[in-house]
Motif scaffolding. Structure first.
Motif, PDB file in Angstrom:
ATOM      1  N   PHE A  16      51.259  55.758  43.879  1.00 48.01           N
ATOM      2  CA  PHE A  16      50.893  54.615  44.760  1.00 48.01           C
ATOM      3  C   PHE A  16      49.347  54.619  44.933  1.00 48.01           C
ATOM      4  N   LEU A  17      48.911  55.731  45.407  1.00 47.89           N
ATOM      5  CA  LEU A  17      47.200  55.874  45.650  1.00 47.89           C
ATOM      6  C   LEU A  17      46.639  55.887  44.382  1.00 47.89           C
ATOM      7  N   LEU A  18      47.293  56.216  43.133  1.00 47.50           N
ATOM      8  CA  LEU A  18      46.473  55.913  42.063  1.00 47.50           C
ATOM      9  C   LEU A  18      46.502  54.457  41.784  1.00 47.50           C
ATOM     10  N   PHE A  19      47.287  53.930  42.160  1.00 50.93           N
ATOM     11  CA  PHE A  19      47.276  52.487  41.860  1.00 50.93           C
ATOM     12  C   PHE A  19      46.244  52.012  42.590  1.00 50.93           C
ATOM     13  N   ALA A  20      46.048  52.138  44.015  1.00 53.56           N
ATOM     14  CA  ALA A  20      45.084  51.581  44.817  1.00 53.56           C
ATOM     15  C   ALA A  20      43.675  51.887  44.357  1.00 53.56           C
TER      16      ALA A  20
END
Lengths: 241, 260, 328
Positions: B24-28
């Motif tokens: 998820f963070l990689l996405f952000a």
């Protein structure tokens, strides 16, 4: 982080669906308003296209939200192991999926109508009376086409990764390549060719025609194209493998 | 003080390892800014006074904001989810320092957006990088990151104390992109909204960073932006420290630290 | 057997209520009494057991003492420090393990988890590495210390928790069902470490579901039920409570509830516990008349249904059954 927003939104809605419609409606209005406002204002600032270009593009673009619900539903069923039972059932497959998809289609329609209403009321978009039917049909086609994408994602997510991440990814690619914000002619040749395979490209173009005052016939070819793409995805992902 | 700093640093490191693999963070940090950057680059390049650095800075800010919004509002509930919240609460360490350190770890991670945004400008679109005032941009970035971290710290207890607020927080992504002038001037917004934007640290972050990158802002203008950046961030941080105490007190009264 | 007259832990008339709401449309607030005027005293260096059925208030007691819950009324202190007023001081001096696997950073190695918790407990930086190694050795995780915790077995995680809580050399330890869910060997290993700590002089409060565990480890035991202490003493004291009783164990096949009720109604029967074992059940019947009860009991159960029969002396578990009237 749309995936969180959307996950939160769905759990939120599950919680409040019958209790109080107000928070639900707020959420429903906030999504399109934020996305539409952000891109419409960037577009205005950039000045590359008239405001209506971005308003219509992003209003139809909200159809991508439908992909989250559909792909999640498919992934859930796979996880629970109910999918094979469904497929093995003697009932015809396509109606089953359409029956299940109907809810998501309705959901997507409400989303787009909210977005369009915001475009009209807040940003002063003018839709000619003759064009209304065309725009609504374009929305319907867009939602169905996106349902196909959702099914595909649900199937792929099982193998690759998290459905929500994948759906976000797909949403971004679709919003970039469908011409919602960037005219296809501006994209590099190869990318523009890929864009023709995006199941929203023609719905966006058709909706722009209708808002521009074109007759219903003018956009029908485009809409049939997207419908065919959507139907292809639906058929491929509902047939036994 | 040094002990608190050490604890914060260790917390940052622990969190860094935890989030480094978080999809998820990689996405952000990566995917979303990639999309925002490419799309806005196409949309803004028609302007006569187009400056690719404007998109680079705005894209980086959008990534940092998304990361801190998400990580901040999930900071405490994440510990509850892993079952470590009770352990943190029952340790003599300051809860505020621990979570602050962890969020700082995430903040450093979010700077990846800046690198990525430069990459979009130079590699994908082939623009030369021209920073008018690199030194001032560095100062602006540092202060912006601190103020946005403070905003994340404000969200952390808020999301726990009022769950409904917490859910609405997550929707604050695009609205803040729009309200803070990351990728278009706030003057395009309706007049009545502009004063609201002045209360937000992200707005001053955008003013300072755009100003230093383009050279449109002289030193006095930058100092003003830096001052408000620290002021708005500082106010949120003070409120946050009170809310952190409130979270623990309330949890000890109601017995809600464990996941149940 | 008190090693020291100084009370390491004191609970005075502690009440703790929980408010829950039920219903979605019409909300009903409901109050649950978790602790109902509980009073206890634990001496320094003592290994003290708390037994009781689910919901008796064991965990709530531990959470009050570890500063995680504020009592609704009454006072609680650890080493003379009030758990509400002096919470921060208390936290420095205590350690605790809540049973189960959660509460570790799974993506970090066991060693890194310990290092981080050492920071949280302000262990002086220079002492951290040797202390971590020492504890990994103690709990037998030295070889696996660099592996990520997500790959640990349940027993390894629980041993890591024990190491975690010893980092700052706490004077008082709270262990809430530390062996829950462990295989027999893992549980035995954990019990060995606990007695080792006890011998080292730590005050330990242990809650458990396993009566033999309490019997084996504890100096004294409090049995609590419905938030109150119903019995207190050494394991032998508690067993003395049932010295007048013997236990008849009847193996039966397919007994129904009404037959069990009929047995309970018999004048010489004190209590009946039914234990399900695949196709058969074992009835544990407490009685004051020992062998003389066997014939009438077999008669009461339909003849032909009965398998193995044994008569034995009462254990701690039987004392417990007599106190709280049931086992889980």
């Amino acid at each position: 982080m749309r995936l969180f927003t959307v996950t939160a939104f769905y759990s939120f809605r599950a919680l409040f669906r019958w209790l109080s419609p107000m928070p639900y409606l707020c959420f429903r209005a906030l999504f399109p308003l934020a996305q539409l406002g952000f891109f419409a204002l960037i577009g205005t600032y950039g000045g590359g296209q008239p405001l209506s270009f971005y308003l219509v593009g992003n209003a139809i673009g909200t159809a991508t939200l439908t992909a989250f619900g559909v792909s999640q539903a498919v992934a859930d069923e796979r996880q629970q192991g109910t999918l094979s039972y469904l497929l093995a059932a003697p009932a015809p497959r396509v109606p089953i999926f359409f029956g299940r998809a109907a809810l998501h289609v309705a959901d997507g329609m409400i989303n787009m109508i909210a977005a369009l209403a915001i475009a009209v009321m807040v940003f002063g978009l003018r839709v000619p009376v003759d064009g209304i039917v065309g725009v609504v049909v374009a929305m319907l086609v867009a939602t169905i086409a996106i349902c196909g994408v959702g099914l595909l994602l649900g199937a792929v997510a099982y193998i690759v990764l998290d459905t929500a991440v994948l759906a976000n990814f797909a949403m971004f690619i679709i919003l970039l390549l469908s011409g919602a914000n960037v005219p296809l002619a501006e994209l590099p040749g190869v990318v523009a060719a890929i864009a023709q395979g995006i199941p929203l490209t023609r719905s966006v173009a058709a909706a722009r025609l209708y808002v521009g005052g074109a007759s219903f016939d003018a956009g029908i070819g485009l809409l049939l194209g997207d419908l065919a793409l959507g139907a292809f995805q639906l058929a491929r992902n509902t047939s036994p493998t | 003080m040094t002990a608190a700093l050490r604890l914060a640093r260790q917390s940052a490191w622990v969190n860094f390892q935890e989030v480094a693999v978080n999809g998820f963070l990689l996405f952000a940090v990566v995917w979303q800014p990639l999309f925002v950057g490419v799309t806005t680059m196409y949309m803004l390049r028609h302007r006569a006074d187009f400056d690719p650095m404007y998109v680079v800075v705005g894209t980086a800010l959008s990534g940092i904001w998304s990361t801190l919004l998400f990580a901040g509002s999930g900071a405490i509930s994440h510990e509850r989810w892993t079952g470590t919240l009770e352990l943190l609460a029952a340790s003599p360490a300051s809860f505020f320092v621990v979570i602050g350190g962890k969020l700082a770890g995430t903040t450093i991670f979010s700077l990846g957006s800046l690198v990525l945004a430069f990459g979009i400008g130079t590699v994908l679109f082939g623009y030369p990088v021209k920073i008018a005032e690199p030194g001032w941009l560095a100062v602006s970035l540092l202060l912006a990151v601190v103020a946005l971290w403070a905003t994340g710290m404000f969200f952390a207890p808020l999301a726990i104390l009022w769950r409904t607020v917490g859910r609405f927080l997550l929707v604050l992504e695009y609205p803040v992109f729009a309200l803070s002038g990351f990728l278009f001037p706030v003057l395009l917004l309706p007049n009545w909204i502009v004063p609201i934007t002045n209360l937000l640290p992200p707005y001053w972050a955008a003013v300072a960073m755009h100003g230093a990158a383009s050279g449109d802002l002289d030193l006095s203008g930058l100092l003003r932006a830096w001052f408000f950046l620290l002021l708005t961030g500082g106010v949120l941080l003070v409120i946050a420290s009170r809310l952190f105490v409130e979270v623990l007190t309330r949890a000890r009264r109601a017995g809600t630290l464990a996941l149940s | 057997m008190l090693r020291d007259s100084v009370g390491a832990i004191e609970l005075r008339d502690v009440r703790r209520l929980f408010r829950t709401t039920t219903g979605t449309l019409r909300r009903h607030a409901k109050e649950i009494v978790a602790l109902d005027g509980l009073s206890l005293e634990v001496g320094e260096g003592e290994l003290f057991g708390i037994l009781g059925p689910n919901g008796a208030g064991k965990t709530t007691t531990i959470k009050v003492l570890t500063t995680l819950l504020i009592p609704t009324s009454g006072t609680a202190s650890v080493l003379g420090l009030d758990v509400v007023r002096d919470a921060k001081e208390v936290r420095r001096k205590i350690g605790f393990v809540f049973g189960g696997e959660r509460g570790l950073y799974y993506r970090l190695s066991g060693r890194d988890n310990l290092r981080y918790f050492a920071e949280l407990y302000a262990v002086p930086p220079r002492e951290i590495p040797p202390r971590v190694e020492e504890l990994l050795e103690l709990v037998g995780l030295r070889d696996r210390g660099d592996e990520r915790v997500e790959g640990y077995s349940r027993g390894m995680k629980q041993r890591l928790h024990l190491a975690r809580t010893l980092l700052h050399r706490p004077r008082v330890l709270f262990l809430d069902e530390p062996t829950i869910g462990l295989d027999p060997i893992g549980a035995r290993e954990l019990r060995r470490i606990v007695s080792q700590l006890h011998e080292g002089g730590a005050t330990i409060v242990l809650t458990t579901h396993y009566l033999f565990e309490a019997d084996e480890l504890c100096d004294r035991i409090a049995v609590i039920d419905k938030g109150r202490v119903v019995a207190l003493g050494t394991p032998d004291d508690l067993k003395a409570n049932v010295s007048d009783l013997s236990v008849v164990e009847l193996e039966v096949f397919g007994i129904d509830a009404s037959t069990v009720e009929r047995l309970r109604a018999l004048e010489f029967v004190d209590s009946v516990v039914v234990e399900q074992r695949e196709l058969r059940q074992v009835l544990r019947i407490q009685t004051r008349i020992a062998e003389r009860a066997v014939a009438p009991l077999i008669a009461a159960v339909a003849a032909g249904q009965v398998g193995r029969v044994a008569v034995r002396e009462a254990t701690l578990e039987d004392a417990y059954v007599r106190l709280v009237g049931r086992v889980e």
